[in-house]
Motif scaffolding. Structure first.
Motif, PDB file in Angstrom:
ATOM      1  N   UNK A  22      -5.638 -28.440  32.989  1.00 21.52           N
ATOM      2  CA  UNK A  22      -5.287 -27.166  32.351  1.00 21.52           C
ATOM      3  C   UNK A  22      -6.491 -26.235  32.318  1.00 21.52           C
ATOM      4  N   UNK A  23      -7.649 -26.781  31.940  1.00 18.92           N
ATOM      5  CA  UNK A  23      -8.855 -25.940  31.865  1.00 18.92           C
ATOM      6  C   UNK A  23      -9.261 -25.444  33.238  1.00 18.92           C
ATOM      7  N   UNK A  24      -9.232 -26.371  34.196  1.00 18.75           N
ATOM      8  CA  UNK A  24      -9.621 -25.976  35.546  1.00 18.75           C
ATOM      9  C   UNK A  24      -8.688 -24.920  36.097  1.00 18.75           C
ATOM     10  N   UNK A  83      -0.693 -23.246  38.830  1.00 21.55           N
ATOM     11  CA  UNK A  83      -1.098 -23.112  37.438  1.00 21.55           C
ATOM     12  C   UNK A  83      -0.013 -23.646  36.520  1.00 21.55           C
ATOM     13  N   UNK A  84       1.233 -23.344  36.869  1.00 18.23           N
ATOM     14  CA  UNK A  84       2.324 -23.761  35.985  1.00 18.23           C
ATOM     15  C   UNK A  84       2.449 -25.279  35.958  1.00 18.23           C
ATOM     16  N   UNK A  85       2.121 -25.928  37.072  1.00 20.48           N
ATOM     17  CA  UNK A  85       2.162 -27.390  37.084  1.00 20.48           C
ATOM     18  C   UNK A  85       1.102 -27.965  36.171  1.00 20.48           C
ATOM     19  N   UNK A  86       0.005 -27.220  35.999  1.00 15.02           N
ATOM     20  CA  UNK A  86      -1.058 -27.695  35.121  1.00 15.02           C
ATOM     21  C   UNK A  86      -0.772 -27.324  33.671  1.00 15.02           C
ATOM     22  N   UNK A  87       0.331 -26.656  33.414  1.00 16.65           N
ATOM     23  CA  UNK A  87       0.693 -26.323  32.050  1.00 16.65           C
ATOM     24  C   UNK A  87       0.286 -24.924  31.627  1.00 16.65           C
ATOM     25  N   UNK A  88      -0.306 -24.158  32.531  1.00 15.26           N
ATOM     26  CA  UNK A  88      -0.733 -22.805  32.177  1.00 15.26           C
ATOM     27  C   UNK A  88       0.422 -21.845  32.440  1.00 15.26           C
ATOM     28  N   UNK A  89       0.802 -21.114  31.396  1.00 19.86           N
ATOM     29  CA  UNK A  89       1.973 -20.227  31.517  1.00 19.86           C
ATOM     30  C   UNK A  89       1.568 -18.919  32.175  1.00 19.86           C
ATOM     31  N   UNK A 135      15.701 -15.522  33.810  1.00 17.19           N
ATOM     32  CA  UNK A 135      14.453 -16.176  34.204  1.00 17.19           C
ATOM     33  C   UNK A 135      13.972 -17.117  33.111  1.00 17.19           C
ATOM     34  N   UNK A 136      13.455 -18.240  33.508  1.00 20.18           N
ATOM     35  CA  UNK A 136      12.927 -19.211  32.555  1.00 20.18           C
ATOM     36  C   UNK A 136      11.605 -19.751  33.112  1.00 20.18           C
ATOM     37  N   UNK A 137      10.604 -19.829  32.235  1.00 25.31           N
ATOM     38  CA  UNK A 137       9.304 -20.367  32.684  1.00 25.31           C
ATOM     39  C   UNK A 137       9.370 -21.887  32.790  1.00 25.31           C
ATOM     40  N   UNK A 138       8.915 -22.417  33.915  1.00 28.33           N
ATOM     41  CA  UNK A 138       8.891 -23.870  34.110  1.00 28.33           C
ATOM     42  C   UNK A 138       7.451 -24.341  34.046  1.00 28.33           C
ATOM     43  N   UNK A 139       7.160 -25.307  33.201  1.00 25.91           N
ATOM     44  CA  UNK A 139       5.772 -25.782  33.107  1.00 25.91           C
ATOM     45  C   UNK A 139       5.700 -27.283  33.382  1.00 25.91           C
ATOM     46  N   UNK A 140       4.600 -27.655  33.990  1.00 21.24           N
ATOM     47  CA  UNK A 140       4.350 -29.085  34.193  1.00 21.24           C
ATOM     48  C   UNK A 140       3.296 -29.544  33.211  1.00 21.24           C
ATOM     49  N   UNK A 141       2.734 -30.723  33.432  1.00 19.00           N
ATOM     50  CA  UNK A 141       1.738 -31.228  32.488  1.00 19.00           C
ATOM     51  C   UNK A 141       0.421 -31.588  33.147  1.00 19.00           C
ATOM     52  N   UNK A 142       0.496 -32.412  34.176  1.00 20.92           N
ATOM     53  CA  UNK A 142      -0.748 -32.997  34.696  1.00 20.92           C
ATOM     54  C   UNK A 142      -1.379 -32.184  35.812  1.00 20.92           C
ATOM     55  N   UNK A 143      -0.596 -31.376  36.447  1.00 23.56           N
ATOM     56  CA  UNK A 143      -1.142 -30.577  37.529  1.00 23.56           C
ATOM     57  C   UNK A 143      -1.401 -31.360  38.789  1.00 23.56           C
ATOM     58  N   UNK A 144      -0.810 -32.565  38.931  1.00 31.41           N
ATOM     59  CA  UNK A 144      -0.980 -33.302  40.184  1.00 31.41           C
ATOM     60  C   UNK A 144       0.136 -32.926  41.160  1.00 31.41           C
ATOM     61  N   UNK A 145       0.086 -33.534  42.326  1.00 30.78           N
ATOM     62  CA  UNK A 145       1.071 -33.162  43.346  1.00 30.78           C
ATOM     63  C   UNK A 145       2.482 -33.406  42.838  1.00 30.78           C
ATOM     64  N   UNK A 150       3.627 -33.262  39.805  1.00 33.08           N
ATOM     65  CA  UNK A 150       4.072 -32.192  38.917  1.00 33.08           C
ATOM     66  C   UNK A 150       4.347 -30.915  39.679  1.00 33.08           C
ATOM     67  N   UNK A 151       3.500 -30.650  40.665  1.00 27.81           N
ATOM     68  CA  UNK A 151       3.713 -29.438  41.449  1.00 27.81           C
ATOM     69  C   UNK A 151       5.073 -29.487  42.142  1.00 27.81           C
ATOM     70  N   UNK A 152       5.380 -30.663  42.696  1.00 25.44           N
ATOM     71  CA  UNK A 152       6.675 -30.807  43.348  1.00 25.44           C
ATOM     72  C   UNK A 152       7.804 -30.573  42.369  1.00 25.44           C
ATOM     73  N   UNK A 153       7.651 -31.178  41.172  1.00 31.75           N
ATOM     74  CA  UNK A 153       8.730 -31.044  40.196  1.00 31.75           C
ATOM     75  C   UNK A 153       8.870 -29.607  39.727  1.00 31.75           C
ATOM     76  N   UNK A 154       7.735 -28.948  39.499  1.00 30.58           N
ATOM     77  CA  UNK A 154       7.798 -27.546  39.081  1.00 30.58           C
ATOM     78  C   UNK A 154       8.515 -26.729  40.140  1.00 30.58           C
ATOM     79  N   UNK A 155       8.168 -26.997  41.395  1.00 31.42           N
ATOM     80  CA  UNK A 155       8.827 -26.248  42.471  1.00 31.42           C
ATOM     81  C   UNK A 155      10.327 -26.514  42.474  1.00 31.42           C
ATOM     82  N   UNK A 156      10.679 -27.792  42.339  1.00 32.26           N
ATOM     83  CA  UNK A 156      12.105 -28.125  42.372  1.00 32.26           C
ATOM     84  C   UNK A 156      12.849 -27.459  41.215  1.00 32.26           C
ATOM     85  N   UNK A 157      12.219 -27.482  40.035  1.00 28.51           N
ATOM     86  CA  UNK A 157      12.897 -26.877  38.885  1.00 28.51           C
ATOM     87  C   UNK A 157      12.958 -25.364  39.021  1.00 28.51           C
ATOM     88  N   UNK A 158      11.913 -24.797  39.608  1.00 33.42           N
ATOM     89  CA  UNK A 158      11.962 -23.347  39.824  1.00 33.42           C
ATOM     90  C   UNK A 158      13.063 -22.991  40.799  1.00 33.42           C
TER      91      UNK A 158
END
Lengths: 279, 361, 524, 140
Positions: free
Chosen positions: B206-208, B219-225, B242-252, B254-262
């Motif tokens: 998240x910080x990075x 960014x959204x996969x890392x939890x940053x809105x 429109x709905x904001x989709x956020x992930x948690x860990x920011x790994x691949x 999560x990125x995949x899941x964020x993309x799928x949910x988006x």
């Protein structure tokens, strides 16, 4: 089996190995809801490669690879002449080492990485093969394939050997998930990368021979019941293709771990199973 | 005996769609240092936009900055120039524009997922996603007449209206795709080998995400809105669901899941738009030449896209400045590469969904 | 008379060790020498001749003598050439060569002694000569390693002496031929002999002396690793294996097999060529001890095969290492890159020697092959041997990895473009001689075992034609193109994987010590 | 005697290189491999390795920096080979024509056998181009 028949089987191994490979490709395409290439596609590829310009990177690189193919072919001959299982395994090891050395003998980073990974995967699957050969010995009392094929069917005792071999098959054939040594998207085919034209042809044909090598291990598990043996081969063929289609490639260290944990583990279970439950 | 190996990735490599060169210094296969070169695709579009093309043409030129987010580039430019020209568009135009943007996002995300799967050696998944993607491509082709570079948006409105058959096709295809995406989510979460390949790999914390200026799904996969769609009201995103989709860990993973949910969210938006479309003009007439400057922000599939336009009352613009999301993601990408395996590098790279033609222009 | 002389010289020898202890201010050596003196005096006083001869030249002894004299002789001849390159005064070089020959003579006597006290004397003499040879260069590190070797080998000597005293104390014979016929022989005494063998064979945790020995000129390493010194270990185990009880035999096999695996693993993480060879030696030594300890007729033959072919292969490899060091100034394997283009015959010789250690159709491979076959038979009656199988198959694969990891460096032609150099024939002559000797022995082996003949003919022919084609075919008529580097012209750094097992070394050590203790406990 | 050259047509292996395109054609090439178009039924494999390729698919208007790489890759493809220029900008420079960093199409550098128009070229067009290339390949 008469000598002539064995010889023919061995001699034409690259041919029907190619059909095997072609079926594999079609099967894979069908699983991906595609039409896929014709079954004879591997032969088209091979014949095409004949007409390409011959070029090499350096002479030793090519020579090692040619001898890889020759030794592999010799191993396949040994299988059809009903040779000793251990000699076949080690002959295959020798062939693989030639291939690895060929990868090392060229100044290309991908080729070298491929060799490194191939060497590690050999370390992963070689012990499993030997342990499984010992299992086969425990059941049939011989290492000779000709004698094993004449012995009565005793597949019950070899169930775990079969499962353990299922881990070896994709590793030798470089199929997903155990294809780190080929890894087209990472190291562009690994050792194969520097071959082109007619020399790539040999690498290509060697794939068919490798297929015959591993599947013959599965075939002999059924000993004299050839129909059941064929069934086993077809089953594992499907299973491997299915797994190949539904998994990502795992890294080389995960490969080592997975093979030692499951493949080798199953080999050990198999020995215990045979010694404690079946004899 | 720490020995460094250098492994090149690019400029031509099977795992790359575009020329970009990474030079990984590795120990074993652990990456210790990355040297990168992204300028292979530089064509000089910004310069050409001010010297070769009139402002009415520029919209079509900037579409060629990048084929994947082509519509977003045109859109951002058009919004900017409309702001200078002071053109007010009607609801229908806005909706149609959002529809195309979201369809583009769906196909871009699907392509990214497919490419990630392909680069991690998952050919079956690649084929599956590419097969599913054709559903969206069909809708796009039916609406705009082209599969990739649709040139749908023009100054003052859109070029084509949507027909009833198109609408019907879109509805059926989107409903089908919605089911397939659900299926994909299941496949991505439950596969043993993908878990090995994606979980905790290439993670951006998240910080990075803030430190390295991460944008978009990254960014959204890392939890940053961080999402322009939520921040800006230049297009009526809120109205269409429109709905904001956020992930948690920011790994691949999560990125995949964020993309799928988006994608699911985008499908929902498209369905809302299609069912709520009204009759109306698709092109607003306008007069005069642009004079003034404007800033536009828009959410491309990869993150925020930024346009600065400066016009001086002639047919030629004075300055067109494009800032694209991938450009600001490269430092973060380099940071993530360090310490991960080379075997993961192509997958990480694909999961960033980099667009080098955007970056180099 | 002979007995008196040997006893006398033994006293002198122990006193000399004492003096070395004083010279180097090493209290441990002094204490060890003192204890040995006391025990030796006790043994001499209690010793009475029985009817058995003091020296027996049996089959095993002849076998060992063949190895010692042919392989050792070749190395000693090689040493003459090697010393020409050594930076030392003339008289020292001569002394060095004399040491080498004396060493061989001592070894010859050691393998034929039947009296354990005589054997102890020759055992200590090998300790002495290895000490002197390691100390040859006389710098700090040589002295340190020489002292270490002396210390550890004296512990071995002490164990041997304890065994002798235990025998005498319980009125048992100290003649080997009587011991191995006597089934109720006390195992505690025997286990000390075995321990002495382990230390000579540089088993964990005593491997440091052999690893330290590589500071000496390379012929010393070649001699220590191949024909002499360490081969005492499997030799002793082979001698005594017929009287091992089942538990002891199994435990020694397990320990040996475990160490076989461990040393191969540790060797993977090393960087110096000689060090890697040393690890592979102790790894294979452990294997020999393990095989020898099984104590059946089959295992006896397999162990002999292992000893024989290992001696030849290792001698060739170490001689090559010496050439690399003196002619190409290469010590670390990283510098070996590009050797294939710089000195093709030498590189091929090294490569083929690696093949002889691991691959068909060479002798060591056949030994391993027979061992797998034999294990498969063993496991039918005894399921515990499954552990042996596991360690063995994994260890063998790791050794293959180890050798071909180095081979990769020979072949890749990357960063260090070496200047082409030609090795003088006189330098490699001994290697070639040993190589021919090995081929002949393999042919002999193949003709005696019919079931491997076709197999070895096929692969032998492949090997020969491979080597020939590597020299003959240049493919000059074919177009040569550059390697694929992602469309770029530059090629990056190329290297192999490295492995780091240092952090596990501690645990390996614990397991090894545990096995030693179990072995000792069981023997009591 | 078998006419070996006949089989060139049956097994075209493809190398794809992007010399500065906008990705539009590249993703369409990917789409060609997807189940709907399935180029593999013609025997096409995307090898990604010039040494095993027969057809060189190039996209993009050829920026200056891709110049040397294109030549390098082209020289590594063994004969007989066919170059297919995919997309308008690859054929002529297209919308990028005369921009300062662009060489106006790859035929300024290497001989092109098949020109596939379109911005972006649709998969059907690309497949047409490849089929056309196969005929040329047979004749070479």
């Amino acid at each position: 089996m008469s000598i002539v028949f064995s010889f023919m089987l061995g001699f034409f191994a690259p041919i029907y190995g190619g059909i095997f490979y072609g079926i594999d490709r079609v099967l894979k395409a069908k699983m991906q809801r595609r039409k896929g290439p014709p079954v004879l596609q591997p032969f088209y590829d091979m014949l095409k490669l004949f007409s390409k310009t011959k070029f090499i990177v350096n002479a030793p690189h090519t020579i090692w690879m040619i001898f890889y193919f020759l030794s592999l072919w010799a191993v396949v001959f040994m299988i059809f002449f009903g040779g000793n299982l251990l000699y076949i395994i080690f002959g295959h090891l020798l062939a693989t080492v030639f291939f690895i050395i060929s990868g090392y003998s060229v100044n290309s980073i991908f080729s070298q990485l491929g060799s490194n990974r191939k060497l590690l995967s050999v370390v992963a699957y070689e012990p499993i093969l030997i342990v499984n050969a010992i299992c086969i010995y425990l059941v049939f009392g011989t290492f000779e394939i000709s004698e094993i094929l004449a012995a009565p069917n005793n597949f019950n005792s070899l169930v775990f050997t079969f499962l353990s071999l299922l881990f070896v098959v994709p590793t030798v054939l470089k199929l997903s998930p155990f294809d780190a040594s080929k890894a087209h998207q990472e190291i562009v085919g690994g050792i194969e990368v520097e071959f082109g034209g007619v020399f790539y042809e040999l690498v290509y044909a060697a794939k068919f021979l490798e297929m015959i090598f591993v599947y013959s291990f599965i075939f002999i598990l059924a000993s004299n019941d050839y129909i059941f043996g064929t069934f086993l081969v077809v089953f594992s063929f499907f299973a491997v293709a299915l797994v190949d289609n539904s998994t990502a490639r795992i890294k080389i260290d995960s490969l080592l771990k997975a093979l030692y944990m499951y493949g080798f583990g199953l080999g050990i279970v198999s020995i215990f199973w045979i010694l404690l439950c079946c004899i | 005996m720490k020995k460094t190996i250098t492994i090149p990735l690019g400029s031509q490599h099977i795992s790359l769609l575009e020329p970009v060169r990474f030079n990984f210094s590795c120990e074993n296969e652990k990456i210790t240092d990355v040297d990168y070169n992204v300028g292979f695709v530089h064509r000089g579009i910004e310069k050409a936009c001010t010297e070769k093309f009139e402002y009415k043409q520029v919209g079509y030129v900037v579409a060629r900055v990048c084929g994947l987010c082509a519509i977003t580039h045109t859109m951002a430019y058009t919004l900017g120039i409309e702001h200078i020209l002071n053109i007010k568009t009607n609801k229908k135009i806005d909706y149609l524009r959002i529809l195309m943007l979201e369809l583009d996002r769906i196909h871009s995300h699907l392509l990214c997922l497919a490419h990630t799967a392909e680069n991690s050696g998952f050919e079956g998944m690649f084929m599956k996603i590419m097969g599913d993607r054709e559903l969206v491509m069909d809708i796009q082709e039916a609406i705009s007449g082209n599969r990739v570079q649709f040139d749908f948006v023009c100054i003052g409105g859109v070029n084509r209206d949507i027909s009833t058959e198109c609408e019907k096709l879109a509805f059926t295809n989107l409903a089908l795709l919605d089911k397939k995406v659900d299926d994909l989510i299941g496949k991505f979460t439950s596969n043993w080998s993908t878990a090995l390949k994606y979980k905790n790999i290439g993670a951006l914390s998240y910080d990075d995400a803030f430190n390295f200026n991460a944008l978009g799904p990254l960014a959204r996969a890392a939890g940053a809105a961080i999402d322009v769609r939520a921040e800006s009201s230049i297009l009526p995103y809120k109205e269409v669901g429109y709905k904001m989709i956020l992930g948690q860990n920011g790994d691949i993973y999560d990125r995949n899941l964020v993309r799928l949910k988006e994608i699911k969210n985008s499908i929902l938006m498209c369905q809302n738009i299609l069912s709520g479309l009204t009759e109306g003009e698709i092109l607003v007439k306008f007069k005069g030449k642009p004079n003034g400057e404007s800033f536009t922000r828009l959410e491309a599939p990869r993150g925020e896209i930024f346009y600065y336009l400066n016009a001086n009352g002639t047919n030629m613009l004075q300055r067109v400045r494009i800032k694209t999301p991938t450009f600001s993601q490269i430092p973060g990408m380099v940071e993530i590469f360090k310490g991960s395996d080379y075997a993961d590098a192509p997958a990480i790279l694909a999961s960033f969904d980099p667009c080098m033609s955007c970056t180099a222009k | 008379m002979v007995h008196f002389l040997i006893g006398f010289f033994d006293f002198v020898l122990l006193l000399y060790f004492m003096k070395v202890g004083f010279d180097f201010k090493n209290i441990k050596i002094q204490i060890l020498a003192l204890i040995q003196l006391i025990l030796f005096a006790f043994a001499e006083l209690n010793f009475t001749h029985s009817g058995s001869p003091d020296f027996i030249i049996d089959e095993l002894a002849i076998f060992m003598m063949i190895i010692i004299n042919i392989v050792g002789g070749a190395i000693a001849l090689y040493g003459i050439k090697y010393m020409l390159y050594e930076d030392a005064p003339k008289y020292k070089k001569d002394i060095f060569l004399v040491y080498l020959w004396i060493f061989l003579v001592i070894m010859n006597f050691a393998v034929i002694s039947n009296n354990l006290l005589y054997f102890f004397f020759f055992f200590e003499l090998t300790t002495l000569s290895s000490f002197l040879l390691i100390k040859f260069r006389n710098d700090d590190i040589s002295n340190k390693n020489a002292i270490n070797a002396l210390l550890l080998n004296m512990i071995g000597g002490l164990f041997l002496l304890i065994a002798v005293c235990l025998n005498l104390f319980t009125n048992h014979s100290i003649y080997i031929n009587e011991i191995i016929q006597n089934k109720d022989y006390i195992s505690a005494a025997m286990i000390f002999v075995v321990f002495a063998a382990f230390i000579k064979g540089a088993m964990k945790p005593f491997e440091s002396w052999l690893l330290g020995a590589m500071v000496a000129p390379t012929p010393v390493s070649a001699l220590l690793h191949s024909a002499t010194m360490v081969k005492i270990a499997p030799f002793l185990v082979l001698k005594f294996s017929p009287v091992f009880s089942y538990e002891i035999s199994f435990l020694i096999t397990l320990l040996g097999m475990f160490l076989f695996f461990i040393f191969a693993l540790e060797g993977l993480g090393k960087n110096s060529f000689k060090e890697i060879l040393a690890y592979s030696t102790i790894s294979l030594l452990s294997l020999m001890i393990a095989v020898a300890a099984i104590g059946t007729k089959e295992s006896y033959e397999i162990a002999l095969l292992l000893i024989f072919f290992h001696a030849i292969s290792k001698a060739i490899l170490f001689m090559c290492a010496g050439i690399l060091e003196k002619l190409h100034h290469i010590k670390s394997i990283d510098d070996m890159q590009g050797l294939m283009s710089a000195d093709k015959p030498l590189a091929l010789l090294i490569l083929v020697s690696f093949a002889t250690v691991a691959l068909p159709p060479f002798g060591l491979f056949f030994a391993k092959l027979f061992f797998v076959e034999y294990l498969a038979k063993l496991i039918q009656t005894d399921i515990l041997y499954i552990f042996i199988i596991l360690f063995f198959v994994v260890g063998s694969s790791i050794l293959v990895l180890l050798y071909f990891k180095i081979a990769s460096l020979l072949l890749s032609t990357n960063n260090h473009q070496q200047t082409p150099a030609k090795t003088p024939l006189s330098f490699v002559a001994s290697s070639y001689f040993l190589f021919v000797f090995m081929i002949l022995s393999i042919i002999y082996l193949v003709t005696t075992k019919s079931d491997i003949s076709i197999f070895s003919i096929i692969f032998g022919a492949l090997f020969v034609s491979l080597i020939v084609s590597l020299f003959v075919f240049k493919f000059n008529n074919l177009q040569k193109i550059s390697v694929y580097a992602c469309g770029e012209n530059t090629i990056g750094q190329i290297g192999q994987f490295y492995f780091d097992f240092e952090k596990y070394a501690k645990y390996f050590l614990y397991v090894a010590i545990f096995l030693w203790l179990v072995l000792f406990g069981v023997s009591l | 005697m078998l006419h070996i050259k006949r089989f060139l047509k049956k097994s075209p292996w493809v190398l794809h290189y992007n010399t500065g395109s906008c990705n539009g054609c590249d993703i369409e090439i990917l789409a060609c491999l997807s189940p709907r178009y399935d180029l593999e039924r013609l025997g096409v494999l995307n090898t990604g390795n010039p040494k095993q390729a027969d057809i060189f698919l190039v996209t993009g208007p050829l920026t200056h920096r891709c110049h040397d790489r294109l030549l390098q890759l082209y020289s590594q493809i063994p004969d007989p080979k066919v170059v297919v220029a995919v997309g308008s900008c690859t054929c002529t420079g297209g919308v990028f024509k005369d921009m300062y960093n662009v060489n106006n199409g790859i035929d300024s550098l290497i001989p092109v056998d098949v020109y596939v128009p379109g911005c972006a070229s649709s998969p059907e067009l690309i497949m047409d181009g490849i089929v056309k290339a196969l005929e040329i390949l047979e004749g070479k």
